[in-house]
Design an enzyme around this catalytic site. Structure first.
Site, PDB file in Angstrom:
ATOM      1  CE  LYS A  14      -2.594  -1.349   3.604  1.00 23.64           C
ATOM      2  NZ  LYS A  14      -2.392  -2.797   3.853  1.00 23.64           N
ATOM      3  NE  ARG A  91      -5.358  -2.699   9.434  1.00 23.24           N
ATOM      4  CZ  ARG A  91      -4.299  -1.938   9.195  1.00 23.24           C
ATOM      5  NH1 ARG A  91      -4.385  -0.853   8.473  1.00 23.24           N
ATOM      6  NH2 ARG A  91      -3.126  -2.243   9.690  1.00 23.24           N
ATOM      7  NE  ARG A 125       6.505  -3.848   6.101  1.00 29.85           N
ATOM      8  CZ  ARG A 125       5.185  -3.727   6.109  1.00 29.85           C
ATOM      9  NH1 ARG A 125       4.562  -3.283   5.029  1.00 29.85           N
ATOM     10  NH2 ARG A 125       4.479  -4.077   7.158  1.00 29.85           N
ATOM     11  NE  ARG A 160       5.484  -1.748  10.254  1.00 29.01           N
ATOM     12  CZ  ARG A 160       4.411  -1.713   9.498  1.00 29.01           C
ATOM     13  NH1 ARG A 160       4.453  -1.151   8.313  1.00 29.01           N
ATOM     14  NH2 ARG A 160       3.279  -2.233   9.900  1.00 29.01           N
ATOM     15  NE  ARG A 171       0.942  -6.230  11.047  1.00 28.04           N
ATOM     16  CZ  ARG A 171       2.118  -6.074  10.421  1.00 28.04           C
ATOM     17  NH1 ARG A 171       3.169  -6.780  10.784  1.00 28.04           N
ATOM     18  NH2 ARG A 171       2.220  -5.213   9.439  1.00 28.04           N
TER      19      ARG A 171
HETATM   20  P1  AMP Z   1      -0.017  -0.786   9.128  1.00 29.91           P
HETATM   21  O1  AMP Z   1       1.233  -0.003   8.926  1.00 29.91           O
HETATM   22  O2  AMP Z   1      -1.158  -0.291   8.296  1.00 29.91           O
HETATM   23  O3  AMP Z   1       0.196  -2.279   8.982  1.00 29.91           O
HETATM   24  O4  AMP Z   1      -0.473  -0.543  10.658  1.00 29.91           O
HETATM   25  C1  AMP Z   1       0.349  -0.889  11.739  1.00 29.91           C
HETATM   26  C2  AMP Z   1      -0.471  -1.041  13.005  1.00 29.91           C
HETATM   27  O5  AMP Z   1      -1.144   0.197  13.304  1.00 29.91           O
HETATM   28  C3  AMP Z   1      -1.580  -2.089  12.948  1.00 29.91           C
HETATM   29  O6  AMP Z   1      -1.123  -3.405  13.234  1.00 29.91           O
HETATM   30  C4  AMP Z   1      -2.524  -1.564  14.027  1.00 29.91           C
HETATM   31  O7  AMP Z   1      -2.043  -1.854  15.331  1.00 29.91           O
HETATM   32  C5  AMP Z   1      -2.437  -0.057  13.824  1.00 29.91           C
HETATM   33  N1  AMP Z   1      -3.431   0.430  12.824  1.00 29.91           N
HETATM   34  C6  AMP Z   1      -3.179   1.044  11.629  1.00 29.91           C
HETATM   35  N2  AMP Z   1      -4.311   1.367  11.003  1.00 29.91           N
HETATM   36  C7  AMP Z   1      -5.325   0.948  11.811  1.00 29.91           C
HETATM   37  C8  AMP Z   1      -6.737   0.983  11.708  1.00 29.91           C
HETATM   38  N3  AMP Z   1      -7.377   1.517  10.644  1.00 29.91           N
HETATM   39  N4  AMP Z   1      -7.464   0.453  12.738  1.00 29.91           N
HETATM   40  C9  AMP Z   1      -6.870  -0.067  13.825  1.00 29.91           C
HETATM   41  N5  AMP Z   1      -5.533  -0.152  13.974  1.00 29.91           N
HETATM   42  C10 AMP Z   1      -4.761   0.357  12.988  1.00 29.91           C
END
Ligand code: AMP
Length: 214
Positions: A14, A91, A125, A160, A171
């Site tokens: 993304k 989400r 990553r 990360r 996840r």
């Molecule tokens: P990402 O970089 O999008 O994979 O997000 C990393 C982490 O941020 C996720 O594992 C969640 O803990 C939190 N997070 C990001 N976006 C959301 C969302 N829309 N709703 C809930 N948690 C989120």
């Protein structure tokens, strides 16, 4: 003006794909909820401290926190004027419901790719600490080892904190549980476009224009 949702499993690209869209639409606001949380965590803000425990476990941050944050961001002038790419939001169904009350969406882009590729991408990553450019140990190393292609800063492989095997499963489970009704919602409204995300870097600017329909 385009109002886009970029949707897909963790590590479906993304962030990379948003960068490709920004080449075509330079003023579009890229709103990545994960990036905003990581930035807050790094700066130890109240929001960062509140969300740390969820992020460390790979769990979703509670809806009310995410929804308030996204509502504020979408109300800023740049997003209103130039459109936006929502990356990592919505989400859950509650987030999607809230979003439908905040703004219209033009397109829902679903990044599609094989599960085996996701694992490799997540575990390899890493990003440049200086400019945020994303690399992968296995699939997308910098051109010169140890040096960022974009800003020339020194870089080293550092995962990360939530990119590890234990959090990967939770996840992916969270994605699978929540994705279906959200995808269905946009399909029903004729907004769903599927994008093969095996290698989005192969897409030319014209391909991207076709995908975002400009
Ligand atoms: P990402 O970089 O999008 O994979 O997000 C990393 C982490 O941020 C996720 O594992 C969640 O803990 C939190 N997070 C990001 N976006 C959301 C969302 N829309 N709703 C809930 N948690 C989120």
């Amino acid at each position: 003006m385009k109002r886009l949702i970029l949707f897909g499993p963790p590590a479906s690209g993304k962030g990379t794909f948003s960068g490709q869209i920004k080449k075509i639409l330079p003023n579009i606001a890229h709103i990545s909820t994960g990036d905003i949380f990581r930035e807050n965590l790094k700066n130890k803000t109240p929001l960062g401290l509140k969300t740390k425990e969820y992020m460390d476990k790979g769990e979703l941050v509670p809806d009310d926190i995410v929804i308030d944050m996204v509502r504020d961001r979408l109300n800023q002038e740049d997003a209103k004027q130039n459109g936006f790419i929502l990356d990592g939001f919505p989400r859950t169904q509650a987030q999607n419901q809230a979003l439908s009350e905040i703004t219209e969406i033009d397109l829902f882009l679903l990044l599609v790719l094989d599960k085996s590729i996701i694992t490799k991408r997540i575990l390899g990553r890493y990003g440049c600490k200086n400019c945020g450019e994303i690399y992968n140990k296995y699939t997308l190393p910098p051109k010169v080892e140890g040096k960022c292609d974009k800003c020339s800063a020194e870089i080293k492989f550092e995962q990360r904190s939530d990119d590890n095997e234990e959090t990967l499963k939770s996840r992916l489970d969270a994605y699978e549980k929540n994705a279906k009704p959200i995808i269905k919602y946009y399909k029903k409204r004729g907004k769903l476009r599927k994008v093969d995300a095996t290698d989005t870097l192969k897409y030319t600017n014209d391909d991207i224009k076709n995908i975002v329909e400009i």
